[in-house]
Design a protein around this motif. Sequence first.
Motif, PDB file in Angstrom:
ATOM      1  N   ARG A 290       0.823  -1.220   0.000  1.00  0.00           N
ATOM      2  CA  ARG A 290       0.000   0.000   0.000  1.00  0.00           C
ATOM      3  C   ARG A 290       0.854   1.266   0.000  1.00  0.00           C
ATOM      4  NH1 ARG A 290      -4.202   0.208   4.542  1.00  0.00           N
ATOM      5  NH2 ARG A 290      -2.316   0.487   5.730  1.00  0.00           N
ATOM      6  N   PRO A 291       1.834   1.401   0.906  1.00  0.00           N
ATOM      7  CA  PRO A 291       2.633   2.636   0.874  1.00  0.00           C
ATOM      8  C   PRO A 291       3.453   2.824  -0.402  1.00  0.00           C
ATOM      9  CG  PRO A 291       3.255   1.274   2.770  1.00  0.00           C
ATOM     10  CD  PRO A 291       2.158   0.581   2.059  1.00  0.00           C
ATOM     11  N   CYS A 292       3.785   1.732  -1.090  1.00  0.00           N
ATOM     12  CA  CYS A 292       4.559   1.827  -2.337  1.00  0.00           C
ATOM     13  C   CYS A 292       3.671   1.792  -3.574  1.00  0.00           C
ATOM     14  CB  CYS A 292       5.597   0.696  -2.406  1.00  0.00           C
ATOM     15  SG  CYS A 292       6.963   0.885  -1.267  1.00  0.00           S
ATOM     16  N   ASN A 293       2.373   1.887  -3.380  1.00  0.00           N
ATOM     17  CA  ASN A 293       1.443   1.886  -4.517  1.00  0.00           C
ATOM     18  C   ASN A 293       1.586   0.637  -5.376  1.00  0.00           C
ATOM     19  OD1 ASN A 293      -0.607   3.623  -4.925  1.00  0.00           O
ATOM     20  ND2 ASN A 293       0.549   5.084  -6.169  1.00  0.00           N
ATOM     21  N   MET A 294       1.763  -0.496  -4.733  1.00  0.00           N
ATOM     22  CA  MET A 294       1.934  -1.770  -5.439  1.00  0.00           C
ATOM     23  C   MET A 294       0.560  -2.454  -5.481  1.00  0.00           C
ATOM     24  SD  MET A 294       5.558  -2.837  -3.643  1.00  0.00           S
ATOM     25  CE  MET A 294       5.743  -4.401  -4.479  1.00  0.00           C
ATOM     26  N   ARG A 295      -0.246  -2.066  -6.423  1.00  0.00           N
ATOM     27  CA  ARG A 295      -1.641  -2.528  -6.508  1.00  0.00           C
ATOM     28  C   ARG A 295      -1.801  -3.923  -7.105  1.00  0.00           C
ATOM     29  NH1 ARG A 295      -2.771   3.192  -8.439  1.00  0.00           N
ATOM     30  NH2 ARG A 295      -3.409   4.237  -6.522  1.00  0.00           N
ATOM     31  N   ASN A 296      -0.768  -4.418  -7.762  1.00  0.00           N
ATOM     32  CA  ASN A 296      -0.864  -5.706  -8.454  1.00  0.00           C
ATOM     33  C   ASN A 296       0.166  -6.710  -7.943  1.00  0.00           C
ATOM     34  OD1 ASN A 296      -2.973  -4.981 -10.449  1.00  0.00           O
ATOM     35  ND2 ASN A 296      -1.442  -3.457 -11.016  1.00  0.00           N
ATOM     36  N   SER A 297       0.393  -6.700  -6.647  1.00  0.00           N
ATOM     37  CA  SER A 297       1.359  -7.616  -6.037  1.00  0.00           C
ATOM     38  C   SER A 297       0.685  -8.379  -4.910  1.00  0.00           C
ATOM     39  CB  SER A 297       2.552  -6.841  -5.472  1.00  0.00           C
ATOM     40  OG  SER A 297       3.232  -6.162  -6.499  1.00  0.00           O
ATOM     41  N   ASP A 298       0.829  -9.708  -4.938  1.00  0.00           N
ATOM     42  CA  ASP A 298       0.262 -10.528  -3.867  1.00  0.00           C
ATOM     43  C   ASP A 298       0.941 -11.893  -3.874  1.00  0.00           C
ATOM     44  OD1 ASP A 298      -1.059 -12.306  -5.711  1.00  0.00           O
ATOM     45  OD2 ASP A 298      -2.723 -10.899  -5.847  1.00  0.00           O
ATOM     46  N   PHE A 299       0.418 -12.798  -3.073  1.00  0.00           N
ATOM     47  CA  PHE A 299       1.004 -14.128  -2.944  1.00  0.00           C
ATOM     48  C   PHE A 299       0.064 -15.217  -3.428  1.00  0.00           C
ATOM     49  CE2 PHE A 299       3.606 -11.422  -0.451  1.00  0.00           C
ATOM     50  CZ  PHE A 299       4.877 -11.931  -0.639  1.00  0.00           C
ATOM     51  N   GLY A 300      -0.840 -14.872  -4.334  1.00  0.00           N
ATOM     52  CA  GLY A 300      -1.709 -15.870  -4.940  1.00  0.00           C
ATOM     53  C   GLY A 300      -2.838 -16.305  -4.030  1.00  0.00           C
ATOM     54  N   LYS A 301      -3.551 -17.295  -4.464  1.00  0.00           N
ATOM     55  CA  LYS A 301      -4.746 -17.742  -3.743  1.00  0.00           C
ATOM     56  C   LYS A 301      -4.571 -19.104  -3.083  1.00  0.00           C
ATOM     57  CE  LYS A 301      -6.779 -14.079  -5.240  1.00  0.00           C
ATOM     58  NZ  LYS A 301      -6.320 -12.924  -4.538  1.00  0.00           N
ATOM     59  N   ALA A 302      -3.372 -19.663  -3.069  1.00  0.00           N
ATOM     60  CA  ALA A 302      -3.149 -20.987  -2.495  1.00  0.00           C
ATOM     61  C   ALA A 302      -3.354 -20.972  -0.986  1.00  0.00           C
ATOM     62  CB  ALA A 302      -1.737 -21.461  -2.814  1.00  0.00           C
ATOM     63  N   VAL A 303      -3.748 -22.109  -0.434  1.00  0.00           N
ATOM     64  CA  VAL A 303      -3.913 -22.243   1.017  1.00  0.00           C
ATOM     65  C   VAL A 303      -2.578 -22.022   1.711  1.00  0.00           C
ATOM     66  CG1 VAL A 303      -4.475 -23.868   2.871  1.00  0.00           C
ATOM     67  CG2 VAL A 303      -5.870 -23.815   0.802  1.00  0.00           C
ATOM     68  N   SER A 304      -1.537 -22.681   1.201  1.00  0.00           N
ATOM     69  CA  SER A 304      -0.209 -22.534   1.770  1.00  0.00           C
ATOM     70  C   SER A 304       0.576 -21.525   0.939  1.00  0.00           C
ATOM     71  CB  SER A 304       0.527 -23.873   1.775  1.00  0.00           C
ATOM     72  OG  SER A 304       1.790 -23.718   2.377  1.00  0.00           O
ATOM     73  N   LYS A 305       0.993 -20.469   1.568  1.00  0.00           N
ATOM     74  CA  LYS A 305       1.764 -19.446   0.869  1.00  0.00           C
ATOM     75  C   LYS A 305       3.226 -19.861   0.785  1.00  0.00           C
ATOM     76  CE  LYS A 305      -1.860 -16.932   0.712  1.00  0.00           C
ATOM     77  NZ  LYS A 305      -2.718 -17.156  -0.401  1.00  0.00           N
ATOM     78  N   ASN A 306       3.787 -19.770  -0.395  1.00  0.00           N
ATOM     79  CA  ASN A 306       5.199 -20.013  -0.614  1.00  0.00           C
ATOM     80  C   ASN A 306       5.826 -18.629  -0.741  1.00  0.00           C
ATOM     81  OD1 ASN A 306       7.733 -20.631  -1.513  1.00  0.00           O
ATOM     82  ND2 ASN A 306       7.069 -22.180  -2.962  1.00  0.00           N
ATOM     83  N   ILE A 307       6.311 -18.122   0.366  1.00  0.00           N
ATOM     84  CA  ILE A 307       6.742 -16.727   0.448  1.00  0.00           C
ATOM     85  C   ILE A 307       7.892 -16.412  -0.503  1.00  0.00           C
ATOM     86  CG2 ILE A 307       7.647 -14.945   2.000  1.00  0.00           C
ATOM     87  CD1 ILE A 307       4.677 -15.893   2.488  1.00  0.00           C
TER      88      ILE A 307
END
Length: 177
Positions: free
Chosen positions: A102-119
Amino acid sequence: RLLSLDDNVLKYLPQFKGEKGNITIRQLLSHTSGLPPNSVFIKEKELSFAQSVDSIARKINLISSAGTMFSYGGVSFQVAASVAEVASGKDWETLFYERIARPCNMRNSDFGKAVSKNIADGAYSTAKDYSNFLLMVLNNGHFNGRRVLSQKMVKEMMTDQTGNLPIGYTPYRFKSV
């Protein structure tokens, strides 16, 4: 609660016993923790994030003593993200969104929709978002006039954390000087 790069994992994750409990956050983030680079426990889609980290703590052996070898990989980052969750009381994605995206205006960054996040290798982003992050680093922790990271943390990010440690694993080819 504030984290120190030199805090031991055991302070936040009691399932990390013995030598694994003495691994520092700095070692996790610099690929010098002694944990192996990869594991089925960060790839297994049926495991929750907590189960992934618990399996790393209980079932994975160190490949070297912490701080003695550079071994590039995602297992350490999975543990580091769990430490951040415990210290903040927030899940990884919320923490990432509030403190970085949010502070860097990164609107299209995430960790997907998987149950287990692979950081380590589960992030999705765009060139624009990543350039915003890099601009923040270039501007000593500021983005669009707002402080995102402390100047001290940016300096730590830009400092060689591995010295002349032997390289156990890297996916990149390099030439000796």
